[in-house]
Every structure is written in structure tokens, then in C-alpha cells.
Design a protein around this motif. Structure first.
Motif, PDB file in Angstrom:
ATOM      1  N   LEU A   1       0.796  -1.084  -0.524  1.00  0.00           N
ATOM      2  CA  LEU A   1       0.164  -0.219   0.048  1.00  0.00           C
ATOM      3  C   LEU A   1       0.511   1.370   0.081  1.00  0.00           C
ATOM      4  CD1 LEU A   1      -2.810  -0.554   2.366  1.00  0.00           C
ATOM      5  CD2 LEU A   1      -2.691  -0.868  -0.117  1.00  0.00           C
ATOM      6  N   GLY A   2       1.744   1.205   1.163  1.00  0.00           N
ATOM      7  CA  GLY A   2       2.843   1.880   0.819  1.00  0.00           C
ATOM      8  C   GLY A   2       3.410   2.363   0.016  1.00  0.00           C
ATOM      9  N   LEU A   3       4.025   1.624  -1.132  1.00  0.00           N
ATOM     10  CA  LEU A   3       4.372   1.247  -2.820  1.00  0.00           C
ATOM     11  C   LEU A   3       3.845   2.213  -3.602  1.00  0.00           C
ATOM     12  CD1 LEU A   3       6.973   1.163  -4.120  1.00  0.00           C
ATOM     13  CD2 LEU A   3       5.565  -1.361  -4.796  1.00  0.00           C
ATOM     14  N   LEU A   4       2.040   2.043  -3.950  1.00  0.00           N
ATOM     15  CA  LEU A   4       1.329   2.208  -4.628  1.00  0.00           C
ATOM     16  C   LEU A   4       1.305   3.562  -3.877  1.00  0.00           C
ATOM     17  CD1 LEU A   4      -0.856  -0.577  -4.451  1.00  0.00           C
ATOM     18  CD2 LEU A   4       0.424   0.377  -6.162  1.00  0.00           C
ATOM     19  N   ARG A   5       1.550   4.123  -2.832  1.00  0.00           N
ATOM     20  CA  ARG A   5       0.827   5.804  -2.286  1.00  0.00           C
ATOM     21  C   ARG A   5       1.446   6.265  -2.771  1.00  0.00           C
ATOM     22  NH1 ARG A   5       0.933   5.174   2.838  1.00  0.00           N
ATOM     23  NH2 ARG A   5       2.813   6.418   3.017  1.00  0.00           N
ATOM     24  N   ASP A   6       2.573   5.880  -2.571  1.00  0.00           N
ATOM     25  CA  ASP A   6       4.559   6.732  -3.169  1.00  0.00           C
ATOM     26  C   ASP A   6       4.979   6.801  -4.157  1.00  0.00           C
ATOM     27  OD1 ASP A   6       4.123   7.590  -0.557  1.00  0.00           O
ATOM     28  OD2 ASP A   6       5.521   6.097   0.395  1.00  0.00           O
ATOM     29  N   ILE A   7       4.187   5.726  -5.320  1.00  0.00           N
ATOM     30  CA  ILE A   7       4.828   5.110  -6.313  1.00  0.00           C
ATOM     31  C   ILE A   7       5.340   6.729  -7.275  1.00  0.00           C
ATOM     32  CG2 ILE A   7       3.201   5.108  -8.148  1.00  0.00           C
ATOM     33  CD1 ILE A   7       6.058   3.220  -7.960  1.00  0.00           C
ATOM     34  N   GLY A   8       4.668   7.854  -7.081  1.00  0.00           N
ATOM     35  CA  GLY A   8       4.665   9.235  -7.458  1.00  0.00           C
ATOM     36  C   GLY A   8       6.155   9.739  -7.288  1.00  0.00           C
ATOM     37  N   ARG A   9       6.580   9.299  -6.313  1.00  0.00           N
ATOM     38  CA  ARG A   9       8.260  10.323  -5.587  1.00  0.00           C
ATOM     39  C   ARG A   9       8.751   9.311  -6.123  1.00  0.00           C
ATOM     40  NH1 ARG A   9       7.674   9.700   0.785  1.00  0.00           N
ATOM     41  NH2 ARG A   9       9.720   8.583  -0.296  1.00  0.00           N
ATOM     42  N   PHE A  10       8.723   8.056  -6.419  1.00  0.00           N
ATOM     43  CA  PHE A  10       9.955   7.445  -7.311  1.00  0.00           C
ATOM     44  C   PHE A  10      10.667   7.554  -8.480  1.00  0.00           C
ATOM     45  CE2 PHE A  10      11.055   3.674  -9.926  1.00  0.00           C
ATOM     46  CZ  PHE A  10      12.259   3.169  -9.401  1.00  0.00           C
ATOM     47  N   ASP A  11      11.543   8.455  -8.928  1.00  0.00           N
ATOM     48  CA  ASP A  11      12.066   8.975 -10.488  1.00  0.00           C
ATOM     49  C   ASP A  11      13.671   8.663  -9.972  1.00  0.00           C
ATOM     50  OD1 ASP A  11      12.380  10.114 -12.038  1.00  0.00           O
ATOM     51  OD2 ASP A  11      13.738  11.826 -10.902  1.00  0.00           O
ATOM     52  N   GLY A  12      13.444   6.654 -10.740  1.00  0.00           N
ATOM     53  CA  GLY A  12      14.363   5.772 -10.800  1.00  0.00           C
ATOM     54  C   GLY A  12      14.144   5.630 -12.027  1.00  0.00           C
ATOM     55  N   PRO A  13      15.438   4.106 -12.702  1.00  0.00           N
ATOM     56  CA  PRO A  13      14.853   3.114 -13.684  1.00  0.00           C
ATOM     57  C   PRO A  13      14.272   2.322 -12.948  1.00  0.00           C
ATOM     58  CG  PRO A  13      17.099   3.283 -12.522  1.00  0.00           C
ATOM     59  CD  PRO A  13      16.837   4.293 -12.537  1.00  0.00           C
ATOM     60  N   ALA A  14      13.610   1.756 -13.775  1.00  0.00           N
ATOM     61  CA  ALA A  14      13.221   0.363 -13.399  1.00  0.00           C
ATOM     62  C   ALA A  14      13.279  -0.524 -12.531  1.00  0.00           C
ATOM     63  CB  ALA A  14      11.726  -0.290 -14.959  1.00  0.00           C
ATOM     64  N   SER A  15      14.574  -0.784 -12.771  1.00  0.00           N
ATOM     65  CA  SER A  15      15.325  -1.801 -11.855  1.00  0.00           C
ATOM     66  C   SER A  15      16.055  -1.336 -10.600  1.00  0.00           C
ATOM     67  CB  SER A  15      17.007  -1.747 -12.763  1.00  0.00           C
ATOM     68  OG  SER A  15      17.553  -0.253 -12.393  1.00  0.00           O
ATOM     69  N   GLN A  16      15.987   0.085  -9.669  1.00  0.00           N
ATOM     70  CA  GLN A  16      15.923   0.450  -8.774  1.00  0.00           C
ATOM     71  C   GLN A  16      14.116   0.399  -8.454  1.00  0.00           C
ATOM     72  OE1 GLN A  16      17.596   4.052  -8.592  1.00  0.00           O
ATOM     73  NE2 GLN A  16      19.054   3.357  -9.633  1.00  0.00           N
ATOM     74  N   LEU A  17      13.694  -0.064  -8.489  1.00  0.00           N
ATOM     75  CA  LEU A  17      11.937  -0.598  -8.252  1.00  0.00           C
ATOM     76  C   LEU A  17      11.990  -1.117  -6.531  1.00  0.00           C
ATOM     77  CD1 LEU A  17       8.969   0.820  -8.258  1.00  0.00           C
ATOM     78  CD2 LEU A  17       7.836  -0.946  -9.772  1.00  0.00           C
ATOM     79  N   ARG A  18      12.942  -2.385  -6.453  1.00  0.00           N
ATOM     80  CA  ARG A  18      12.609  -3.183  -5.918  1.00  0.00           C
ATOM     81  C   ARG A  18      13.346  -2.525  -4.120  1.00  0.00           C
ATOM     82  NH1 ARG A  18      16.268  -9.506  -6.339  1.00  0.00           N
ATOM     83  NH2 ARG A  18      14.176  -9.848  -7.404  1.00  0.00           N
ATOM     84  N   THR A  19      14.601  -1.667  -5.096  1.00  0.00           N
ATOM     85  CA  THR A  19      15.606  -0.927  -3.782  1.00  0.00           C
ATOM     86  C   THR A  19      14.160   0.294  -3.063  1.00  0.00           C
ATOM     87  OG1 THR A  19      17.501  -1.432  -5.091  1.00  0.00           O
ATOM     88  CG2 THR A  19      17.581   0.388  -3.322  1.00  0.00           C
ATOM     89  N   PHE A  20      13.709   0.918  -3.876  1.00  0.00           N
ATOM     90  CA  PHE A  20      13.004   1.580  -3.837  1.00  0.00           C
ATOM     91  C   PHE A  20      11.199   0.534  -2.371  1.00  0.00           C
ATOM     92  CE2 PHE A  20       8.694   4.004  -4.254  1.00  0.00           C
ATOM     93  CZ  PHE A  20       9.030   5.309  -3.499  1.00  0.00           C
ATOM     94  N   ALA A  21      10.920  -0.827  -3.117  1.00  0.00           N
ATOM     95  CA  ALA A  21       9.830  -1.203  -2.308  1.00  0.00           C
ATOM     96  C   ALA A  21      10.824  -1.636  -1.110  1.00  0.00           C
ATOM     97  CB  ALA A  21       9.887  -2.493  -3.458  1.00  0.00           C
ATOM     98  N   MET A  22      11.997  -1.668  -1.111  1.00  0.00           N
ATOM     99  CA  MET A  22      12.287  -2.611   0.203  1.00  0.00           C
ATOM    100  C   MET A  22      12.433  -1.641   0.886  1.00  0.00           C
ATOM    101  SD  MET A  22      12.589  -6.109   0.026  1.00  0.00           S
ATOM    102  CE  MET A  22      13.632  -6.287   1.725  1.00  0.00           C
ATOM    103  N   LEU A  23      13.124  -0.458   1.188  1.00  0.00           N
ATOM    104  CA  LEU A  23      13.238   0.827   1.413  1.00  0.00           C
ATOM    105  C   LEU A  23      11.985   1.249   1.848  1.00  0.00           C
ATOM    106  CD1 LEU A  23      14.836   3.530   2.771  1.00  0.00           C
ATOM    107  CD2 LEU A  23      14.477   4.278   0.193  1.00  0.00           C
ATOM    108  N   ILE A  24      11.241   0.847   1.530  1.00  0.00           N
ATOM    109  CA  ILE A  24       8.967   1.003   1.960  1.00  0.00           C
ATOM    110  C   ILE A  24       9.461  -0.353   3.459  1.00  0.00           C
ATOM    111  CG2 ILE A  24       7.084   0.983   1.464  1.00  0.00           C
ATOM    112  CD1 ILE A  24       7.722   2.486  -0.795  1.00  0.00           C
ATOM    113  N   ALA A  25       9.341  -1.219   3.103  1.00  0.00           N
ATOM    114  CA  ALA A  25       9.743  -2.279   3.766  1.00  0.00           C
ATOM    115  C   ALA A  25      10.669  -2.193   5.004  1.00  0.00           C
ATOM    116  CB  ALA A  25       9.923  -3.877   2.786  1.00  0.00           C
TER     117      ALA A  25
END
Length: 64
Positions: free
Chosen positions: A25-49
Motif C-alpha cells: 500500500l505504501g509503494l502504491l501511495r508513494d510511487i509518484g515520488r519514485f524517480d528512477g529506472p525500473a531496475s531500482q523499483l525493488r530497492t525502493f520497495a525494500m526501503l519502504i519495507a
């Protein structure tokens, strides 16, 4: 991946499921703040986790 992280950190099955849901849910809410390549999406998700796990531990320590 995320649920496994929570289990390795000591969360039980139910807590891992709840934390995983909160993370998604946090990932969906904050996806607009993600500004990177798709390869870094996992890192972004793990940061939220990781932040969810820290919050859960703080909450548990305050309740004890």
C-alpha cells in the motif's frame, strides 16, 4: 521478497503478511515520488519495507 525479508527479521507469518500488505500500500501511495529506472523499483520497495519494520518495532517497544 518483501514477506521473506520480514520473516528473516523475526516477524511471524501473520505479522509478515500484515507488514507486506502495508508495504505494498505504501509503494502504491508513494510511487509518484519514485524517480528512477525500473531496475531500482525493488530497492525502493525494500526501503519502504525496512521503514515499515522499524515502525512496527518501535510500536511494539512502546506497547511493552
Amino acid at each position: 521478497m518483501v514477506a521473506g525479508y520480514f520473516r528473516v527479521q523475526g516477524a511471524g507469518d501473520r505479522a509478515a503478511t500484515d507488514l507486506t500488505n502495508d508495504t505494498m500500500l505504501g509503494l502504491l501511495r508513494d510511487i509518484g515520488r519514485f524517480d528512477g529506472p525500473a531496475s531500482q523499483l525493488r530497492t525502493f520497495a525494500m526501503l519502504i519495507a525496512h521503514r515499515r519494520m522499524q515502525s512496527d518495532r518501535r510500536r511494539a517497544a512502546g506497547a511493552a
